[in-house]
Design an enzyme around this catalytic site. Sequence first.
Site, PDB file in Angstrom:
ATOM      1  N   GLU A 140     -19.742  53.417 117.453  1.00  0.00           N
ATOM      2  CA  GLU A 140     -18.936  54.036 116.403  1.00  0.00           C
ATOM      3  C   GLU A 140     -19.793  54.239 115.164  1.00  0.00           C
ATOM      4  O   GLU A 140     -20.682  53.427 114.867  1.00  0.00           O
ATOM      5  CB  GLU A 140     -17.724  53.159 116.073  1.00  0.00           C
ATOM      6  N   CYS A 161     -15.756  47.367 107.010  1.00  0.00           N
ATOM      7  CA  CYS A 161     -16.788  46.373 107.320  1.00  0.00           C
ATOM      8  C   CYS A 161     -16.227  45.285 108.225  1.00  0.00           C
ATOM      9  O   CYS A 161     -15.199  44.674 107.924  1.00  0.00           O
ATOM     10  CB  CYS A 161     -17.300  45.770 106.014  1.00  0.00           C
TER      11      CYS A 161
END
Length: 344
Positions: free
Chosen positions: A89, A332
Amino acid sequence: MEKIVLSGLLPEEISDKLGLEQKFRGSQIFKWISSGVTSFDDMTNLSLDLRNRLRDSAIIYSSVVSNVLKDPDGTIKLQITLSDKNAVETVLLTDREGRKTACVSCQAGCAMKCAFCQTGTLGLARSLEPGEIVEQFLYLEQIAGTLDNIVFMGMGEPMQNLGGIRRAVEILTSKNGRALSSKRITLSTCGIVKGIYDLADNGPSLRLAVSLTTANEDLRRELMPVSSSKENSLSELKKAIAYYAEKTGKRVTLEAALLHNKNTDDQSAENLINFVRGMDVNVNLIPWNPVSTLPFEEPSKNEVSHFVEKLERAKVNVTLRTRRGRKIGGACGQLGRALKNQTE
């Protein structure tokens, strides 16, 4: 015969591998690829005969975009399938000033097993080839236009694929192609000391970010197994950070994922203050982004504010990261969530 993948090659290598008698054709092809062209038909300054030869012997990209996810905050996440069916990704982040950053992956999965990170639960499939790294950046530019920055903060540990990253950076910064400034490239590591010294001594000259999370040795071993070895201990990591800053003249960023009731108390703040004392660093605090399968909780706003105030009173250079992409698993620590679900 297996076709030649061009995305990971420099101009002279394109000429050599394709057996082009006119060497400048390699530079033309390289420039087209760097501009985002995905078809040989669009390389209009090449003869029809050469374009036909290229179709027979080469491909521009080896990967394909298998899914595009968009968050209401403007974040875009691409799920990319590699030639061997592994997947990664990559994320496009846009800040309040409109600057666009590509957060790219360097490995399919990750071997570091950081306790608070979704990607760490996947294990490591393999490191990416340079072209597979370059392709992520080019795919994002095709969707969002010219990007301002690139950060190696996606899936994987950059220091375990430093060779691949070096080549990808060489391609992206080439003046014959994309010409991205190395000042706009950041590499983030969980704290592999040997790699930090290698990058400082042998380049390229990039901005460095280190995922610290906590300056308590025992807690860091619990949360980040990389620090269990003596060579990656906090004391050795501090030496390596200081060396990198002195050797490159660049201020290093220390990142800390804040976990509720884990590393946000006053003692954790004091430990961090003591760790950075005497160092010219910036501390980037990242309130933990939820991952349903992991045993942690988000810190409260008051918890985060109190921690920030403690650091600011100690004159630490500190910033609080704006969290983006959470609704699409693009924040994150969340990368790999959808990929993991697909394999279960």
